[in-house]
Design an enzyme around this catalytic site. Structure first.
Site, mmCIF file in Angstrom:
data_model
loop_
_atom_site.group_PDB
_atom_site.id
_atom_site.type_symbol
_atom_site.label_atom_id
_atom_site.label_comp_id
_atom_site.label_asym_id
_atom_site.label_seq_id
_atom_site.Cartn_x
_atom_site.Cartn_y
_atom_site.Cartn_z
ATOM 1 N N SER A 201 1.036 -1.402 0.144
ATOM 2 C CA SER A 201 0.060 0.093 -0.659
ATOM 3 C C SER A 201 1.243 1.288 -0.244
ATOM 4 O O SER A 201 1.582 1.308 0.871
ATOM 5 C CB SER A 201 -1.204 0.389 1.351
ATOM 6 O OG SER A 201 -1.468 1.290 1.376
ATOM 7 N N LYS B 17 -1.151 -0.559 -3.990
ATOM 8 C CA LYS B 17 -2.508 -0.116 -3.446
ATOM 9 C C LYS B 17 -2.208 1.136 -3.273
ATOM 10 O O LYS B 17 -0.841 1.564 -3.225
ATOM 11 C CB LYS B 17 -3.060 -0.697 -2.500
ATOM 12 C CG LYS B 17 -4.019 -0.196 -1.603
ATOM 13 C CD LYS B 17 -4.340 -0.576 -0.332
ATOM 14 C CE LYS B 17 -4.766 0.324 1.218
ATOM 15 N NZ LYS B 17 -5.490 -0.159 1.904
ATOM 16 N N LYS C 298 -3.598 5.487 -2.509
ATOM 17 C CA LYS C 298 -4.132 6.232 -2.296
ATOM 18 C C LYS C 298 -4.550 7.251 -3.362
ATOM 19 O O LYS C 298 -4.017 7.832 -3.722
ATOM 20 C CB LYS C 298 -3.340 6.873 -1.122
ATOM 21 C CG LYS C 298 -3.451 5.509 -0.169
ATOM 22 C CD LYS C 298 -4.487 5.308 0.814
ATOM 23 C CE LYS C 298 -3.691 4.251 1.697
ATOM 24 N NZ LYS C 298 -5.063 3.504 2.436
ATOM 25 N N ASP D 30 -7.853 2.735 -3.199
ATOM 26 C CA ASP D 30 -8.054 3.039 -1.434
ATOM 27 C C ASP D 30 -8.519 4.986 -1.237
ATOM 28 O O ASP D 30 -7.851 5.583 -1.328
ATOM 29 C CB ASP D 30 -7.330 2.392 -0.411
ATOM 30 C CG ASP D 30 -8.371 2.786 1.355
ATOM 31 O OD1 ASP D 30 -7.149 2.083 1.627
ATOM 32 O OD2 ASP D 30 -9.215 2.839 0.560
ATOM 33 N N GLU E 208 -11.500 0.639 -2.684
ATOM 34 C CA GLU E 208 -11.784 0.454 -1.351
ATOM 35 C C GLU E 208 -12.093 1.925 -0.724
ATOM 36 O O GLU E 208 -10.998 3.015 -0.810
ATOM 37 C CB GLU E 208 -10.714 0.107 -0.807
ATOM 38 C CG GLU E 208 -9.721 -0.532 0.662
ATOM 39 C CD GLU E 208 -8.715 -0.718 1.484
ATOM 40 O OE1 GLU E 208 -8.296 -0.360 0.462
ATOM 41 O OE2 GLU E 208 -9.151 -0.505 2.443
ATOM 42 N N ASP F 59 -13.946 -1.372 3.741
ATOM 43 C CA ASP F 59 -13.116 -1.400 5.130
ATOM 44 C C ASP F 59 -13.496 -0.815 6.121
ATOM 45 O O ASP F 59 -13.570 -1.684 6.508
ATOM 46 C CB ASP F 59 -11.872 -0.618 4.369
ATOM 47 C CG ASP F 59 -10.232 -0.231 5.651
ATOM 48 O OD1 ASP F 59 -9.415 -0.063 5.435
ATOM 49 O OD2 ASP F 59 -10.815 -0.565 6.376
ATOM 50 N N LYS G 277 -9.435 -6.106 8.402
ATOM 51 C CA LYS G 277 -8.098 -6.022 9.571
ATOM 52 C C LYS G 277 -8.585 -6.618 11.075
ATOM 53 O O LYS G 277 -9.568 -6.083 11.116
ATOM 54 C CB LYS G 277 -8.239 -4.485 9.494
ATOM 55 C CG LYS G 277 -8.070 -3.375 7.929
ATOM 56 C CD LYS G 277 -7.634 -2.190 8.626
ATOM 57 C CE LYS G 277 -7.123 -1.699 7.515
ATOM 58 N NZ LYS G 277 -7.175 -0.066 7.652
ATOM 59 N N GLY H 46 -3.843 -3.414 6.255
ATOM 60 C CA GLY H 46 -3.056 -3.163 7.215
ATOM 61 C C GLY H 46 -3.139 -2.232 7.787
ATOM 62 O O GLY H 46 -3.816 -0.688 7.256
#
Ligand SMILES: O=C(O)CCC(=O)C1=CC=C[C@@H](O)[C@@H]1C(=O)O
Ligand SMILES: [Mg+2]
Length: 371
Positions: A138, A164, A166, A191, A216, A241, A265, A293
């Site tokens: 990520s 991944k 952001k 995400d 996400e 998430d 998670k 994570g």
């Protein structure tokens, strides 16, 4: 056999990450968290790690609220009750509302202790079969697209199975387009950490052309309804998430069509037992699952490795190598990734050994509780 507890030690830890990690809601660099050590009467130690941050930006929990909940409510419950199997811990804590990260840290330490008492790797004690797990990485929001492309190139070269990135308004379509142009074939996901609203539906639909594995948590952290409306407008699967705190939330999201993938998670859902329940349910519903994570240190990372061995974990997760985050992790050996794979430890419990000398270096303050 009763898991006879001798003591529970909480350590407030501070570890400086190698580089800042920026998302749509903030930047994490100076990581504060709680390390849990539960000792039994034979001198074994079970270890857990709370993923709550110093500030309530990801969810409502913080290091301070976790310390209070563990000290004043959860640890007394563990001392007052007989626990024969760690699956009983989430039930023992169930009358206490939320505070899932505090619950998960203690429950995780109980699972590690139980596995060590049974002389089983934690992965086996959970019912996992995999001996190696595929992992992704990520990447936070960067100062420039060029910097992000360099990082993607570095980690693709290292063999990570999925990238991944952001996104947030102003750092989304153009960034995804640039990554896709340079890396047309990688497994790529985005995400948003709740940075958008339904009013952004048409804008988010522009991401459909880039063959993302998933988007996400595009909408609010506590939403399930609007995500079901958005999923109908997107070809790209939505992954939830922040919205999923329990098996019940997962069931509602799946029944409403709010997502096609769930990021489990362990801390967010209250522990390993609830994580097992959610992965089993998602497996039965054909919903993809992977292990998210929370910038964990080695103990939390070890728990993530173990849970990812369960059959429902069908997609590469965020469990990258210790060296991605830390100059020196608190475990030996550190978590390492080779060609996108982590070899699952076969030693009893979490399989990685917390190093007290290093832990002491990062400990701000500590308190030990006895029955
Ligand atoms: O631990 C990792 O490498 C994943 C980090 C990560 O993506 C996140 C960590 C903590 C909160 C969020 O910002 C984000 C996430 O939502 O998954
Ligand atoms: Mg996320």
């Amino acid at each position: 056999m009763t898991m006879q507890l001798h003591s529970i030690t909480l350590r407030a830890m501070r570890m400086k990450m190698k580089s800042p990690f920026t998302t749509s809601f903030g930047t994490e660099w100076d990581r504060h968290f709680i390390l849990v050590e539960i000792r039994d009467k034979d001198g074994r130690s079970g270890w857990g790690e709370s993923v709550a941050m110093k500030e309530p930006l990801y969810n409502e929990e913080t290091v301070a609220t976790n310390w209070h909940m563990m000290k004043d409510f959860l640890i007394p419950l563990l001392f007052k009750n007989t626990v024969e199997h760690p699956d009983q811990v989430s039930q023992l804590f169930s009358h206490i509302r939320r505070n899932n990260m505090a619950k998960a840290a203690l429950e995780g330490a109980m699972w590690d202790l139980f596995a060590k008492q049974q002389e089983l790797p934690l992965s086996r004690a959970l019912g996992g079969q995999r001996t190696a797990i595929e992992v992704g990485i990520s990447l936070g929001i960067q100062d420039s697209v060029e910097k992000l492309l360099d990082l993607v190139a570095k980690y693709v070269e290292e063999g990570y199975r999925r990238i991944k990135i952001k996104i947030k308004p102003g750092w989304d379509v153009a960034v995804v387009e640039a990554v896709r142009r340079q890396f047309p074939d990688i497994l790529l996901m985005a995400d948003a950490n709740s940075a958008y609203t339904l009013a952004d539906s048409d804008h988010l639909a522009r991401l459909d052309q880039y063959n993302l594995m998933m988007i996400e948590q595009p909408l609010s952290h506590d939403d399930i309804i609007d995500h079901s409306k958005l999923q109908k407008k997107l070809q790209t699967p939505i992954c939830l998430d922040e919205s999923i705190h329990s098996l019940e939330d997962a069931r509602k999201a799946v029944e409403l069509g709010s997502c096609r993938i769930i990021n489990i998670k362990v801390g967010r859902v209250g522990g390993l037992t609830e994580s097992k329940r959610i992965q089993a349910y998602c497996l039965s519903q054909g919903i993809g699952v992977w292990c998210g994570g929370m910038l964990e240190a080695g103990v939390g990372r070890a728990h993530n490795v173990a849970v990812t061995t369960l059959p429902g974990f069908t997609l590469p997760g965020d469990t990258a190598a210790s060296s991605r985050y830390w100059e020196q992790d608190i475990i030996e050996p550190e978590v390492t990734v080779d060609k996108g794979l982590i070899q699952v430890p076969s030693a009893p419990g979490i399989g990685y050994c917390p190093v007290r000398r290093i832990i002491d270096e990062y400990t701000l303050y500590t308190e030990t509780f006895r029955p």
